[in-house]
Structure formats: C-alpha cells, structure tokens
Design an enzyme around this catalytic site. Structure first.
Site, PDB file in Angstrom:
ATOM      1  N   GLY A  30      -9.376 -12.023  -3.919  1.00 38.08           N
ATOM      2  CA  GLY A  30      -8.273 -12.972  -4.008  1.00 38.08           C
ATOM      3  C   GLY A  30      -7.557 -13.088  -2.691  1.00 38.08           C
ATOM      4  N   GLU A  31      -6.662 -14.046  -2.664  1.00 42.85           N
ATOM      5  CA  GLU A  31      -5.930 -14.301  -1.441  1.00 42.85           C
ATOM      6  C   GLU A  31      -4.477 -14.592  -1.809  1.00 42.85           C
ATOM      7  OE1 GLU A  31      -8.151 -16.728   1.071  1.00 42.85           O
ATOM      8  OE2 GLU A  31      -6.835 -16.259   2.771  1.00 42.85           O
ATOM      9  N   GLY A  42      -2.084 -11.972   2.728  1.00 41.78           N
ATOM     10  CA  GLY A  42      -3.395 -11.541   3.197  1.00 41.78           C
ATOM     11  C   GLY A  42      -4.490 -11.716   2.165  1.00 41.78           C
ATOM     12  N   LYS A  52      -6.852  -4.501   0.959  1.00 45.49           N
ATOM     13  CA  LYS A  52      -5.971  -5.624   1.241  1.00 45.49           C
ATOM     14  C   LYS A  52      -5.712  -5.683   2.742  1.00 45.49           C
ATOM     15  CE  LYS A  52      -1.643  -7.729  -0.120  1.00 45.49           C
ATOM     16  NZ  LYS A  52      -0.694  -7.875  -1.226  1.00 45.49           N
ATOM     17  N   VAL A 104      -7.641  -9.896  -0.215  1.00 45.42           N
ATOM     18  CA  VAL A 104      -8.064  -8.664  -0.872  1.00 45.42           C
ATOM     19  C   VAL A 104      -9.573  -8.743  -1.121  1.00 45.42           C
ATOM     20  CG1 VAL A 104      -7.733  -7.123  -2.840  1.00 45.42           C
ATOM     21  CG2 VAL A 104      -5.806  -8.485  -1.997  1.00 45.42           C
ATOM     22  N   ASP A 126       8.640  -6.638  -6.299  1.00 47.63           N
ATOM     23  CA  ASP A 126       7.767  -7.808  -6.404  1.00 47.63           C
ATOM     24  C   ASP A 126       6.979  -7.797  -7.717  1.00 47.63           C
ATOM     25  OD1 ASP A 126       6.824 -10.225  -5.479  1.00 47.63           O
ATOM     26  OD2 ASP A 126       5.363  -9.375  -4.085  1.00 47.63           O
TER      27      ASP A 126
HETATM   28  P1  ATP Z   1       1.432 -13.105  -3.239  1.00 47.15           P
HETATM   29  O1  ATP Z   1       0.811 -12.976  -1.889  1.00 47.15           O
HETATM   30  O2  ATP Z   1       2.184 -14.371  -3.419  1.00 47.15           O
HETATM   31  O3  ATP Z   1       2.215 -11.881  -3.616  1.00 47.15           O
HETATM   32  P2  ATP Z   1      -0.840 -12.205  -4.818  1.00 47.15           P
HETATM   33  O4  ATP Z   1      -0.191 -11.003  -5.397  1.00 47.15           O
HETATM   34  O5  ATP Z   1      -1.779 -12.967  -5.743  1.00 47.15           O
HETATM   35  O6  ATP Z   1       0.222 -13.257  -4.301  1.00 47.15           O
HETATM   36  P3  ATP Z   1      -2.419 -10.477  -3.172  1.00 47.15           P
HETATM   37  O7  ATP Z   1      -1.539  -9.310  -3.416  1.00 47.15           O
HETATM   38  O8  ATP Z   1      -2.972 -10.673  -1.798  1.00 47.15           O
HETATM   39  O9  ATP Z   1      -1.653 -11.818  -3.519  1.00 47.15           O
HETATM   40  O10 ATP Z   1      -3.609 -10.380  -4.220  1.00 47.15           O
HETATM   41  C1  ATP Z   1      -4.537 -11.430  -4.376  1.00 47.15           C
HETATM   42  C2  ATP Z   1      -5.399 -11.209  -5.609  1.00 47.15           C
HETATM   43  O11 ATP Z   1      -6.326 -10.151  -5.361  1.00 47.15           O
HETATM   44  C3  ATP Z   1      -4.665 -10.801  -6.882  1.00 47.15           C
HETATM   45  O12 ATP Z   1      -4.157 -11.911  -7.587  1.00 47.15           O
HETATM   46  C4  ATP Z   1      -5.780 -10.100  -7.668  1.00 47.15           C
HETATM   47  O13 ATP Z   1      -6.551 -11.054  -8.350  1.00 47.15           O
HETATM   48  C5  ATP Z   1      -6.623  -9.484  -6.574  1.00 47.15           C
HETATM   49  N1  ATP Z   1      -6.356  -8.045  -6.394  1.00 47.15           N
HETATM   50  C6  ATP Z   1      -5.383  -7.494  -5.646  1.00 47.15           C
HETATM   51  N2  ATP Z   1      -5.438  -6.152  -5.667  1.00 47.15           N
HETATM   52  C7  ATP Z   1      -6.496  -5.827  -6.466  1.00 47.15           C
HETATM   53  C8  ATP Z   1      -7.082  -4.578  -6.910  1.00 47.15           C
HETATM   54  N3  ATP Z   1      -6.590  -3.387  -6.534  1.00 47.15           N
HETATM   55  N4  ATP Z   1      -8.131  -4.637  -7.746  1.00 47.15           N
HETATM   56  C9  ATP Z   1      -8.634  -5.827  -8.153  1.00 47.15           C
HETATM   57  N5  ATP Z   1      -8.130  -7.027  -7.775  1.00 47.15           N
HETATM   58  C10 ATP Z   1      -7.083  -7.043  -6.937  1.00 47.15           C
HETATM   59 MG    MG Z   2      -0.120  -8.992  -4.854  1.00 47.17          MG
END
Ligand code: ATP
Ligand code: MG
Length: 290
Positions: A15-16, A20, A37, A22, A135
């Site tokens: 995801g993004e 950043g 991440k 992930v 958050d």
């Molecule tokens: P924002 O940047 O606005 O806080 P976000 O939380 O979606 O949004 P990220 O924290 O970068 O952004 O996470 C992006 C996505 O990556 C998440 O929505 C999730 O689907 C996936 N993800 C993040 N951490 C994990 C993890 N430890 N295991 C599995 N998937 C993950």
């Molecule tokens: Mg997040």
C-alpha cells in the site's frame, strides 16, 4: 536483530500512504516475512539520527494489540527511513471494509466489538508507556490471519511527526475537536478517533465529511467538527449499546470523554464478554482464503 538494507528482498507492494510506501519483504538471513514502510527522510543527518533514536522505542513495545517492530534503518542511499514491522496478512480495516463493500456486505457488530476492544487495550498498553497513538483510523488498524487486531503507526517520534508535518497532505477527518482548537494530544483524543473509526468500518465509508456535504473545504470541515453535532451510527442492525459506545467516544469535551480503560467497562464491551467470536474464520471468508 541487526537489520541491514541489503538483507531484504522485495516481495509485493502492500500500500501507499501520504508518508510513504509499504512493501512485503523477506529478511533473507532469518527467512522472516516483514512489512517495510519507507518514508522519505529529511536530508539532515542530525535529524535522521534523532528519528532513528526515537523510533527505537518501538522495540520496547510488546503487546498482542500492537504490531511488533523488528527495527529501523536508513535505506536507499540514506534518502529514506525504513521501518520493519510484523506483516499482517489480512491488511488494514480500511482494506477489509472496502472489500466487504465490494462484496455487497457490511461488517457485523461482533467484529466491531473486537475492534473496539482491541484498540482500547492497545491504547491502555501505550498509555502505560506514556505514549499517545495520535493517528487512530481504519488504515492504521491491522488484522493478522489468526484474526488478531493490532495498532500500527504509533506517534512515538516527535522529530518524525515534525518532518512529516512539513509535507503533510493527508486527511484530518479523525482529529478531535480539542486538537483543532490547539489543545495538546491526550489519550482521550485517540478515543475520539476510535469513535469515527467504528462508524466508518460499520458503514463502509468515512463518517466525515458528513454525507450531505461532501465538498467542504478543510477549514469548513474543521469548523464542522468543532461546532456541528457529532456523527452517529445509524444502521438498523446495530445494538443501542454499540451506538452508545460510539456516542461516548464522540463526546466533544475531552474532560468528559473517557479514556481507554473506562471505555473497556462500557456495556457494549461487557455484552460480548463471554461470547466467542471467530475472527480467523471471518477473515478467511472476507479474503476468500481456503
Ligand atoms: P496515511 O499515510 O494517510 O496515514 P495509510 O495508513 O493507508 O495512510 P501507510 O501507513 O503508508 O498509509 O499504509 C499503507 C497501507 O499499507 C495500509 O493501508 C495497509 O493496507 C498496508 N500496510 C501497512 N502496514 C502493514 C503491515 N504491517 N502489514 C500489512 N499491511 C500493511
Ligand atoms: Mg498507516
């Protein structure tokens, strides 16, 4: 475990977000699958060192309701900060409710209860270590294939929060009214965000902006949160205890809003206390895993 950039093999992109990307990665020396991440780093080495020091605190977090942390290092020629954590196979609650929506379903009350309970227990744990999450939202609540519900993206590095604030473009929907009015964060602010999270997960769409006013500017939205009635859970299939839990979370005055320990005493949590809820079978169904 000492993590080095060259020890990782990229697998899938998970995801993004605003900060950043992930990725699912394999740590070759240990064979462990992790989520990495990557956040664009401030170019100042002194700031980078400070962020790494502050994030190292995550190593001391050990709770079934907090995503485990493996380590942090500078990556991509010192241009990004890489945070390595437990990989949660079922993704975030945001991924899950969008999937439910695509399948034409909704997430039921037993799951909402386990989410509320796990988040409150995670917050109680963090509070005992003098940490406020800052958050809470569906994308920062992850689910494992065993059906465990865990918090990620804890606000433990003031320096990282500062450096992200300079480029921040993300949503502020989840911000508590007192925060908008300039009061410092407290564990009660996390409870506000939990209330909005439960509405979002149960209705398959964010609680704010309000459905009738989708085009509010950021200023109008923040003004709405402070001055207009709070969102409520309206679905017919939801109990009055659950609806009340959400409305207690969304108490506007932070002095009257309970913290996580007291929220765990709420009748909504009590009501499901002795009921077995099989989240691992539920998650298999959601993602069609056999
Ligand atoms: P924002 O940047 O606005 O806080 P976000 O939380 O979606 O949004 P990220 O924290 O970068 O952004 O996470 C992006 C996505 O990556 C998440 O929505 C999730 O689907 C996936 N993800 C993040 N951490 C994990 C993890 N430890 N295991 C599995 N998937 C993950
Ligand atoms: Mg997040």
């Amino acid at each position: 475990m000492d993590l080095k950039p060259e020890d990782f093999q990229n697998l899938d992109k998970l995801g993004e977000g605003a900060a950043g990307t992930v990725r699912k990665v394999m740590h070759r020396p240990s064979g462990l699958i992790m989520a990495k991440k990557s956040i664009t780093a401030d170019p100042d080495p002194a700031i980078q060192r400070q962020i790494l020091r502050e994030l190292a605190f995550l190593k001391t977090c050990n709770s079934p309701h907090i995503v485990s942390f493996f380590g942090v290092f500078l990556d991509d020629g010192d241009t990004t900060i890489a945070i390595c954590m437990e990989y949660c196979e079922a993704g975030s609650l945001e991924d899950i409710y969008k999937r439910a929506r695509d399948l034409g379903g909704v997430i039921g009350e037993p799951v909402l209860e386990r989410v509320a309970e796990s988040v409150c227990k995670g917050l109680v744990y963090l509070h005992s270590k003098h940490v406020i999450h800052r958050d809470i939202k569906p994308s920062n609540i992850l689910v494992t294939k065993k059906g465990e519900v865990k918090l990620c993206d804890l606000g433990v590095s003031g320096e990282l929060i500062n450096s992200l604030a300079q480029t921040f473009t993300g949503t502020k929907y989840y911000m508590a009214p007192e925060r908008i009015q300039g009061a410092p964060y407290s564990v009660q602010s996390d409870i506000w965000s939990l209330g909005l999270t439960i509405i979002e997960v149960s209705q398959n769409r964010p609680a704010l902006p309000p459905p009738g006013q989708p085009h509010l500017s950021i200023f109008e939205l923040l003004d709405f949160i402070v001055h207009q009635p709070v969102p409520t859970l309206t679905s017919e299939h939801i109990s009055k205890e659950c609806k009340n839990f959400v409305s207690v979370c969304l108490t506007k005055d932070p002095r009257s809003r309970p913290g996580p320990q007291r929220m765990l005493q709420h009748p909504f949590i009590r009501m499901w206390e002795n009921v077995e809820i099989d989240l691992s079978s539920w998650i298999k169904e959601v993602w069609n895993w056999t």
